[in-house]
Design a protein around this motif. Sequence first.
Motif, PDB file in Angstrom:
ATOM      1  N   ARG A 101      88.637 -23.800 -28.450  1.00 33.04           N
ATOM      2  CA  ARG A 101      89.251 -23.098 -27.330  1.00 33.04           C
ATOM      3  C   ARG A 101      90.721 -23.498 -27.247  1.00 33.04           C
ATOM      4  O   ARG A 101      91.074 -24.649 -27.487  1.00 33.04           O
ATOM      5  CB  ARG A 101      88.516 -23.364 -26.028  1.00 33.04           C
ATOM      6  CG  ARG A 101      88.632 -24.751 -25.478  1.00 33.04           C
ATOM      7  CD  ARG A 101      87.700 -24.980 -24.289  1.00 33.04           C
ATOM      8  NE  ARG A 101      87.903 -26.148 -23.512  1.00 33.04           N
ATOM      9  CZ  ARG A 101      87.961 -27.399 -23.919  1.00 33.04           C
ATOM     10  NH1 ARG A 101      87.883 -27.685 -25.169  1.00 33.04           N
ATOM     11  NH2 ARG A 101      88.133 -28.394 -23.084  1.00 33.04           N
ATOM     12  N   VAL A 102      91.547 -22.536 -26.914  1.00 35.96           N
ATOM     13  CA  VAL A 102      92.974 -22.794 -26.741  1.00 35.96           C
ATOM     14  C   VAL A 102      93.142 -23.478 -25.386  1.00 35.96           C
ATOM     15  O   VAL A 102      92.610 -23.017 -24.373  1.00 35.96           O
ATOM     16  CB  VAL A 102      93.794 -21.488 -26.819  1.00 35.96           C
ATOM     17  CG1 VAL A 102      95.273 -21.781 -26.627  1.00 35.96           C
ATOM     18  CG2 VAL A 102      93.551 -20.787 -28.144  1.00 35.96           C
ATOM     19  N   VAL A 103      93.867 -24.591 -25.380  1.00 41.19           N
ATOM     20  CA  VAL A 103      93.986 -25.386 -24.151  1.00 41.19           C
ATOM     21  C   VAL A 103      95.416 -25.505 -23.626  1.00 41.19           C
ATOM     22  O   VAL A 103      95.610 -25.846 -22.464  1.00 41.19           O
ATOM     23  CB  VAL A 103      93.388 -26.800 -24.338  1.00 41.19           C
ATOM     24  CG1 VAL A 103      91.882 -26.717 -24.535  1.00 41.19           C
ATOM     25  CG2 VAL A 103      94.043 -27.543 -25.490  1.00 41.19           C
ATOM     26  N   ARG A 104      96.402 -25.247 -24.475  1.00 39.10           N
ATOM     27  CA  ARG A 104      97.798 -25.357 -24.035  1.00 39.10           C
ATOM     28  C   ARG A 104      98.634 -24.285 -24.713  1.00 39.10           C
ATOM     29  O   ARG A 104      98.316 -23.834 -25.807  1.00 39.10           O
ATOM     30  CB  ARG A 104      98.381 -26.733 -24.395  1.00 39.10           C
ATOM     31  CG  ARG A 104      97.735 -27.882 -23.663  1.00 39.10           C
ATOM     32  CD  ARG A 104      98.470 -29.202 -23.902  1.00 39.10           C
ATOM     33  NE  ARG A 104      98.687 -29.552 -25.301  1.00 39.10           N
ATOM     34  CZ  ARG A 104      97.765 -30.102 -26.091  1.00 39.10           C
ATOM     35  NH1 ARG A 104      96.555 -30.317 -25.666  1.00 39.10           N
ATOM     36  NH2 ARG A 104      98.067 -30.436 -27.333  1.00 39.10           N
ATOM     37  N   ALA A 108      96.900 -19.880 -24.357  1.00 40.63           N
ATOM     38  CA  ALA A 108      95.873 -20.298 -23.398  1.00 40.63           C
ATOM     39  C   ALA A 108      95.682 -19.259 -22.297  1.00 40.63           C
ATOM     40  O   ALA A 108      94.648 -19.237 -21.635  1.00 40.63           O
ATOM     41  CB  ALA A 108      96.225 -21.655 -22.801  1.00 40.63           C
ATOM     42  N   GLN A 115      90.527 -14.437 -27.150  1.00 42.91           N
ATOM     43  CA  GLN A 115      90.535 -15.642 -27.978  1.00 42.91           C
ATOM     44  C   GLN A 115      89.368 -15.619 -28.957  1.00 42.91           C
ATOM     45  O   GLN A 115      89.537 -15.909 -30.140  1.00 42.91           O
ATOM     46  CB  GLN A 115      90.446 -16.900 -27.101  1.00 42.91           C
ATOM     47  CG  GLN A 115      91.717 -17.204 -26.338  1.00 42.91           C
ATOM     48  CD  GLN A 115      91.628 -18.538 -25.621  1.00 42.91           C
ATOM     49  OE1 GLN A 115      90.999 -19.481 -26.086  1.00 42.91           O
ATOM     50  NE2 GLN A 115      92.282 -18.626 -24.470  1.00 42.91           N
TER      51      GLN A 115
END
Length: 138
Positions: A101-104, A108, A115
């Motif tokens: 998962r994209v977190v930053r 994000a 995503q």
Amino acid sequence: MEASIDAVWAVLADGWSYAGWVVGATHIRDVDTGWPKCGTRIHHSVGPWPLVIQDTTEVVRCEPSRLLELDARLWPVGAARILFTLQAQGMELTYVRMAERVVRGPSAFLPKFVQDALLIPRNKETLQRLSALAQGRQ
């Protein structure tokens, strides 16, 4: 994967092999001593030449032969948290789960379904490459 848990872990624990199985990684510049201990990093390049981005991936959590959690950076796009879990299904069979998962960063803000549409095909290919390398180590 048709490979033992030890063979799969051997690939994950070899930071120099990262560009061989991670889709998009093109060159490993350095691997911190002690990889994959928590806090160690792989210094890699991503993307086609001449549009190469140099960044790092850091180990967030490691339980040898069981779990590897990474913080993969690709600035200015962002950073993702990637979790690999391994479970032996027999002597020569390993169940590997990869969650990302994209977190930053700007990525994000993309909805989860967007995503997923971008990451799932890439991650399937990544797992196929990981499997091939692990099978080759047996």
